[in-house]
Scaffold this active site. Structure first.
Site, mmCIF file in Angstrom:
data_model
loop_
_atom_site.group_PDB
_atom_site.id
_atom_site.type_symbol
_atom_site.label_atom_id
_atom_site.label_comp_id
_atom_site.label_asym_id
_atom_site.label_seq_id
_atom_site.Cartn_x
_atom_site.Cartn_y
_atom_site.Cartn_z
ATOM 1 N N SER A 58 31.865 7.454 69.693
ATOM 2 C CA SER A 58 31.994 8.635 68.826
ATOM 3 C C SER A 58 32.799 9.768 69.426
ATOM 4 C CB SER A 58 30.600 9.149 68.439
ATOM 5 O OG SER A 58 30.016 8.314 67.474
ATOM 6 N N LYS A 61 35.535 11.168 67.364
ATOM 7 C CA LYS A 61 35.395 12.259 66.397
ATOM 8 C C LYS A 61 36.072 13.550 66.859
ATOM 9 C CE LYS A 61 31.115 10.486 64.280
ATOM 10 N NZ LYS A 61 30.652 9.359 65.098
ATOM 11 N N SER A 118 26.801 13.932 64.984
ATOM 12 C CA SER A 118 27.731 12.800 65.060
ATOM 13 C C SER A 118 27.667 11.934 63.811
ATOM 14 C CB SER A 118 27.442 11.940 66.305
ATOM 15 O OG SER A 118 28.531 11.097 66.608
ATOM 16 N N LYS A 222 31.914 16.455 72.560
ATOM 17 C CA LYS A 222 31.478 15.317 71.752
ATOM 18 C C LYS A 222 30.995 14.184 72.637
ATOM 19 C CE LYS A 222 30.477 13.455 67.984
ATOM 20 N NZ LYS A 222 29.335 12.892 68.761
#
Length: 378
Positions: A58, A61, A118, A222
């Site tokens: 993730s 992202k 997320s 992130k």
């Protein structure tokens, strides 16, 4: 290896000094790849396997958020723009905020869902809203990666869910993270949230990035984890006016990921400082012959923040090289000379000194008028 550490070693040897043991050893990390970058300069302070292509989960992202923030900046979106959730977005699975087909959320809430929880469903809903489909949005992601010089990155989706060929490097992740926090500092509105809610308070959000609560100065950015990628993070933090980006890929546990990020950040904050390079004295205007103005002011044409080992931060000096006179025309921004930055009396960087304003050349009529004026005693 750490680029600036090598420079510091060379400078230290020039004056008969040895670097500290902490610098030589580097931070201890449990990860497949790590990289530490300073935001303002883009300098790399430390890396291990920074160019190795790996799964990033993730952390993907970061690019999704970057494209959303760019759409906000150019007016394509506003924070209040309402975004509908498709059946495809609602069925993403993985980390999510359980959006339902037909629900609508503001871009503000979508960004909260992405940055804090997320949410894969929120990512796909935003991708479809901006580009018509996730596939079209992914094309934009790859095009933007190419523009940023992310030479070893391929995005196959906007979420980071496992996909054949979806990979990046610690270095490339640092590049996109830097672009996000440098050009869009408002992303902190979302990445620094520890706890929040959606759906008028009925759905709780908790940040997957535990550094936001437990690391002083944390600003984002992130996390990510899958069976293939293991535990990853692009962690950002700011202290004393300097913001660092610590990328960690492939840590064996979540705790190892956060410990590696903290070790990298601590290493950078303990060892380095941002220093502003400027002439030691104000620059005097340079006389201009045959110009509509008698002189032009030289200025430092670009930001002069330099990243230095703290041991050398107080050993910075500068020298200026400028001509005694200039002949018109002079263009605004034209390079007139240089400012040389020295550390321990050794050249470190050369910065251009440029014309603050244009000085057009006198026309023949203006020269004639000037001569007449002199003859007439005016």
């Amino acid at each position: 290896m750490k680029k600036l550490c090598a420079l510091a070693l060379c400078l230290a040897l020039c004056v008969g000094l040895l670097p500290s043991a902490a610098w030589a050893a580097g931070p201890e990390v449990k990860a497949k790849a790590v990289l530490l970058m300073e935001k303002s300069t883009g300098d790399i302070l430390y890396e291990e396997h920074g160019e190795e292509p790996l799964e990033l989960a993730s952390v993907t992202k970061v690019m999704t958020m970057l494209l959303i923030m760019e759409a906000l900046e150019d007016g394509t979106l506003t924070p209040d723009t309402m975004v509908a959730v498709s059946a495809n977005a609602a069925g993403m699975g993985g980390s999510q905020v359980y959006m339902k087909e037909g629900e609508t959320f503001s871009v503000h809430d979508m960004l909260k869902a992405i940055a804090v929880a997320s949410g894969n469903d929120a990512c796909v809903a935003m991708a479809e809203h901006l580009a018509g489909s996730e596939a079209a949005f992914v094309e934009r992601m790859n095009a933007r990666a190419a523009e940023l010089g992310m030479e070893n990155t391929v995005f196959c989706n906007c979420t980071g869910l496992p996909a054949e060929g979806h990979h990046s490097t610690a270095h490339d992740i640092a590049l996109m993270s830097r672009e996000l926090i440098l050009k869009h500092p408002d992303i902190r509105t979302y990445t620094t949230i520890w706890m929040d809610t959606l759906r008028d308070g009925s759905f709780q959000l908790a940040n997957t990035n535990k550094l936001i609560r437990f690391y002083d100065g944390a600003t984002g950015l992130k996390t990510g984890s899958t069976d293939g990628a293991l535990y990853c993070i692009s962690a950002t933090a700011e202290k004393d006016g300097m913001e660092l980006i610590a990328v960690v890929l492939g840590s064996p546990t979540s705790a190892d990921r956060f410990e590696a990020a903290k070790a990298l950040l601590n290493y950078g904050f303990a060892g380095y400082s941002l220093v502003t390079a400027a002439p030691s004295e104000p620059l005097s205007p340079i006389p201009v012959t045959l110009g509509v103005a008698e002189s032009v002011q030289p200025v430092l044409s670009e930001p002069a923040q330099l990243l230095l080992p703290k041991a050398d931060a107080g050993k910075l000096t500068t020298t200026v090289s400028l001509p005694d006179t200039l002949q018109a025309p002079v263009e605004a921004g034209q390079q007139l000379g240089t400012l040389t930055v020295l550390v321990n009396n050794e050249p470190f960087q050369t910065l251009p000194l440029t014309a603050q304003e244009p000085v057009p050349r006198l026309t023949l009529w203006q020269v004639f008028q000037g001569m007449v004026g002199m003859l007439c005693g005016k």
